[in-house]
Design a protein around this motif. Structure first.
Motif, short mmCIF file in Angstrom:
data_model
loop_
_atom_site.label_atom_id
_atom_site.label_comp_id
_atom_site.label_asym_id
_atom_site.label_seq_id
_atom_site.Cartn_x
_atom_site.Cartn_y
_atom_site.Cartn_z
N GLY A 41 0.82 -1.19 -0.08
CA GLY A 41 0.08 -0.04 -0.17
C GLY A 41 0.85 1.14 0.07
O GLY A 41 1.95 1.38 0.63
N GLY A 42 0.55 2.17 -0.89
CA GLY A 42 0.82 3.42 -0.87
C GLY A 42 2.07 3.79 -1.79
O GLY A 42 2.39 2.61 -2.82
N GLN A 43 2.56 4.60 -1.79
CA GLN A 43 3.76 4.97 -2.78
C GLN A 43 4.95 4.85 -2.33
O GLN A 43 5.44 5.79 -1.39
N TRP A 44 5.78 3.78 -2.72
CA TRP A 44 7.21 3.65 -2.21
C TRP A 44 8.25 4.15 -3.17
O TRP A 44 9.57 3.65 -3.07
N SER A 45 8.09 4.96 -3.88
CA SER A 45 9.20 5.70 -5.00
C SER A 45 8.91 7.04 -4.72
O SER A 45 8.11 7.72 -4.55
N ILE A 46 10.10 7.75 -5.33
CA ILE A 46 10.46 9.31 -5.05
C ILE A 46 10.98 9.67 -6.22
O ILE A 46 12.08 8.75 -6.85
N ASN A 47 10.87 10.70 -6.94
CA ASN A 47 11.84 11.10 -8.13
C ASN A 47 12.59 12.32 -7.53
O ASN A 47 12.21 13.25 -6.86
N LEU A 48 13.96 12.23 -7.60
CA LEU A 48 15.04 13.14 -7.23
C LEU A 48 16.10 13.21 -8.33
O LEU A 48 16.43 12.41 -9.23
N PRO A 49 16.66 14.37 -8.29
CA PRO A 49 17.89 14.54 -9.11
C PRO A 49 19.13 13.52 -8.86
O PRO A 49 19.16 13.26 -7.59
N LEU A 50 19.54 13.23 -9.98
CA LEU A 50 20.61 12.10 -9.63
C LEU A 50 21.92 12.69 -8.85
O LEU A 50 22.31 11.91 -7.93
N PHE A 51 22.16 14.03 -8.87
CA PHE A 51 23.24 14.41 -7.96
C PHE A 51 22.82 14.25 -6.63
O PHE A 51 23.73 13.99 -5.56
N VAL A 53 20.80 12.10 -5.07
CA VAL A 53 21.07 10.56 -4.72
C VAL A 53 22.48 10.29 -4.68
O VAL A 53 23.05 9.67 -3.77
N ILE A 54 23.32 10.86 -5.35
CA ILE A 54 24.99 10.54 -5.30
C ILE A 54 25.22 11.18 -3.91
O ILE A 54 25.86 10.48 -3.02
N PHE A 55 24.83 12.50 -3.61
CA PHE A 55 25.53 12.87 -2.45
C PHE A 55 24.79 12.32 -1.18
O PHE A 55 25.53 12.15 -0.32
N ALA A 57 23.81 9.15 -0.75
CA ALA A 57 24.45 7.90 -0.82
C ALA A 57 25.96 8.24 -0.14
O ALA A 57 26.55 7.47 0.64
N PHE A 58 26.79 9.08 -0.54
CA PHE A 58 28.19 9.37 -0.23
C PHE A 58 28.09 9.65 1.20
O PHE A 58 28.89 9.09 2.08
N ALA A 59 27.08 10.59 1.56
CA ALA A 59 27.13 11.05 3.11
C ALA A 59 26.64 9.73 4.22
O ALA A 59 27.41 9.57 5.17
N LEU A 60 25.65 9.03 3.55
CA LEU A 60 25.46 7.65 4.28
C LEU A 60 26.44 6.51 4.44
O LEU A 60 26.65 5.86 5.68
N GLY A 61 27.27 6.41 3.44
CA GLY A 61 28.17 5.73 3.20
C GLY A 61 29.48 6.10 4.29
O GLY A 61 29.99 5.48 5.13
N MET A 62 29.79 7.51 4.24
CA MET A 62 30.53 8.23 5.30
C MET A 62 29.98 7.89 6.83
O MET A 62 30.91 7.48 7.60
N LEU A 63 28.77 8.03 7.00
CA LEU A 63 28.14 7.82 8.50
C LEU A 63 28.25 6.23 8.92
O LEU A 63 28.74 6.32 10.13
N ALA A 64 27.99 5.46 7.79
CA ALA A 64 28.28 4.01 8.08
C ALA A 64 29.64 3.67 8.50
O ALA A 64 29.79 2.85 9.36
#
Length: 134
Positions: A41-51, A53-55, A57-64
Protein backbone atom coordinates in the motif's frame (compact mmCIF):
# COMPACT_ATOMS: atom_id res chain seq x y z
CA UNK A 1 48.17 25.30 6.73
CA UNK A 2 45.09 27.50 6.80
CA UNK A 3 45.62 28.40 3.15
CA UNK A 4 45.89 24.73 2.16
CA UNK A 5 42.67 23.92 4.02
CA UNK A 6 40.87 26.81 2.32
CA UNK A 7 42.21 25.74 -1.08
CA UNK A 8 41.02 22.17 -0.47
CA UNK A 9 37.53 23.37 0.48
CA UNK A 10 37.30 25.58 -2.62
CA UNK A 11 38.37 22.70 -4.88
CA UNK A 12 35.88 20.37 -3.19
CA UNK A 13 33.08 22.90 -3.65
CA UNK A 14 33.94 23.31 -7.35
CA UNK A 15 33.95 19.54 -7.85
CA UNK A 16 30.62 19.13 -6.05
CA UNK A 17 28.99 21.90 -8.07
CA UNK A 18 30.33 20.36 -11.31
CA UNK A 19 28.92 16.93 -10.35
CA UNK A 20 25.59 18.51 -9.44
CA UNK A 21 25.37 20.41 -12.75
CA UNK A 22 26.33 17.33 -14.78
CA UNK A 23 23.74 15.09 -13.05
CA UNK A 24 20.57 17.18 -12.90
CA UNK A 25 18.33 14.57 -14.50
CA UNK A 26 15.52 13.08 -12.45
CA UNK A 27 15.71 9.45 -11.36
CA UNK A 28 13.12 7.34 -9.60
CA UNK A 29 14.30 6.00 -6.29
CA UNK A 30 12.24 3.00 -5.15
CA UNK A 31 12.27 1.44 -1.69
CA UNK A 32 11.23 -2.04 -2.91
CA UNK A 33 12.07 -3.91 -6.14
CA UNK A 34 9.65 -4.76 -8.98
CA UNK A 35 6.31 -3.40 -7.76
CA UNK A 36 6.55 -5.09 -4.36
CA UNK A 37 5.57 -1.79 -2.80
CA UNK A 38 2.08 -1.90 -4.31
CA UNK A 39 1.24 -4.92 -2.15
CA UNK A 40 2.16 -2.96 0.97
CA UNK A 41 0.00 0.00 0.00
CA UNK A 42 1.12 3.54 -0.69
CA UNK A 43 3.75 4.89 -2.99
CA UNK A 44 7.25 3.63 -2.15
CA UNK A 45 9.18 5.59 -4.79
CA UNK A 46 10.27 9.18 -5.23
CA UNK A 47 11.74 11.22 -8.09
CA UNK A 48 14.98 12.99 -7.20
CA UNK A 49 17.82 14.64 -9.11
CA UNK A 50 20.68 12.20 -9.65
CA UNK A 51 23.24 14.43 -7.92
CA UNK A 52 21.14 14.43 -4.75
CA UNK A 53 21.02 10.63 -4.77
CA UNK A 54 24.80 10.54 -5.23
CA UNK A 55 25.47 13.03 -2.40
CA UNK A 56 23.06 11.33 0.03
CA UNK A 57 24.53 7.90 -0.75
CA UNK A 58 28.04 9.28 -0.18
CA UNK A 59 27.02 10.89 3.13
CA UNK A 60 25.31 7.71 4.34
CA UNK A 61 28.38 5.68 3.39
CA UNK A 62 30.62 8.05 5.34
CA UNK A 63 28.29 7.84 8.35
CA UNK A 64 28.23 4.03 8.18
CA UNK A 65 32.04 3.95 8.01
CA UNK A 66 32.30 6.28 10.99
CA UNK A 67 29.98 4.13 13.10
CA UNK A 68 31.74 0.95 11.97
CA UNK A 69 35.18 2.28 12.97
CA UNK A 70 33.85 3.61 16.29
CA UNK A 71 32.47 0.18 17.17
CA UNK A 72 35.55 -1.64 15.86
CA UNK A 73 37.90 0.42 18.04
CA UNK A 74 35.76 0.30 21.20
CA UNK A 75 37.93 -2.40 22.79
CA UNK A 76 41.06 -0.33 22.10
CA UNK A 77 39.57 2.71 23.85
CA UNK A 78 38.42 0.53 26.76
CA UNK A 79 41.92 -0.94 27.16
CA UNK A 80 43.49 2.53 26.97
CA UNK A 81 41.18 3.79 29.74
CA UNK A 82 41.98 0.77 31.88
CA UNK A 83 45.72 1.18 31.43
CA UNK A 84 45.49 4.92 32.05
CA UNK A 85 43.74 4.29 35.36
CA UNK A 86 46.35 1.64 36.23
CA UNK A 87 49.20 4.04 35.41
CA UNK A 88 47.64 6.78 37.55
CA UNK A 89 47.24 4.32 40.43
CA UNK A 90 50.84 3.09 40.13
CA UNK A 91 52.24 6.63 39.89
CA UNK A 92 50.34 7.54 43.04
CA UNK A 93 51.71 4.46 44.79
CA UNK A 94 55.27 5.29 43.71
CA UNK A 95 54.85 8.86 44.97
CA UNK A 96 53.53 7.59 48.28
CA UNK A 97 56.45 5.17 48.62
CA UNK A 98 58.95 7.93 47.81
CA UNK A 99 57.44 10.15 50.50
CA UNK A 100 57.36 7.34 53.02
CA UNK A 101 60.91 6.15 52.34
CA UNK A 102 62.54 9.52 51.70
CA UNK A 103 64.76 9.43 54.79
CA UNK A 104 66.00 6.27 56.46
CA UNK A 105 64.71 5.74 59.99
CA UNK A 106 67.59 3.57 61.07
CA UNK A 107 71.07 4.86 62.00
CA UNK A 108 72.75 1.91 60.30
CA UNK A 109 70.89 2.65 57.05
CA UNK A 110 71.84 6.32 57.36
CA UNK A 111 75.52 5.35 57.61
CA UNK A 112 75.23 2.99 54.65
CA UNK A 113 73.46 5.59 52.53
CA UNK A 114 76.23 8.19 52.99
CA UNK A 115 78.35 8.81 49.90
CA UNK A 116 81.70 7.01 49.81
CA UNK A 117 84.79 9.15 50.36
CA UNK A 118 86.97 10.03 47.41
CA UNK A 119 89.87 7.75 46.52
CA UNK A 120 92.82 8.12 48.87
CA UNK A 121 90.68 9.71 51.57
CA UNK A 122 89.84 7.47 54.47
CA UNK A 123 87.41 9.15 56.76
CA UNK A 124 85.55 7.08 59.32
CA UNK A 125 81.79 7.24 59.40
CA UNK A 126 80.34 9.72 61.85
CA UNK A 127 79.34 8.24 65.16
CA UNK A 128 81.80 5.36 64.83
CA UNK A 129 84.01 4.59 67.83
CA UNK A 130 87.35 3.60 66.42
CA UNK A 131 90.35 2.76 68.59
CA UNK A 132 93.02 5.43 68.81
CA UNK A 133 95.93 4.91 66.45
CA UNK A 134 99.22 3.69 68.13
Amino acid sequence: MRFIRLLFLVLLAIILVAVALANRGLVTLSAFPANLGQYLGGQWSINLPLFLVIFVAFALGMLAGLVWEYLREAHIRREARRRSAQIARLEGEVGHLRDRHAAPRDDVLAILDQPKPAKGESKPATGANLPAPR
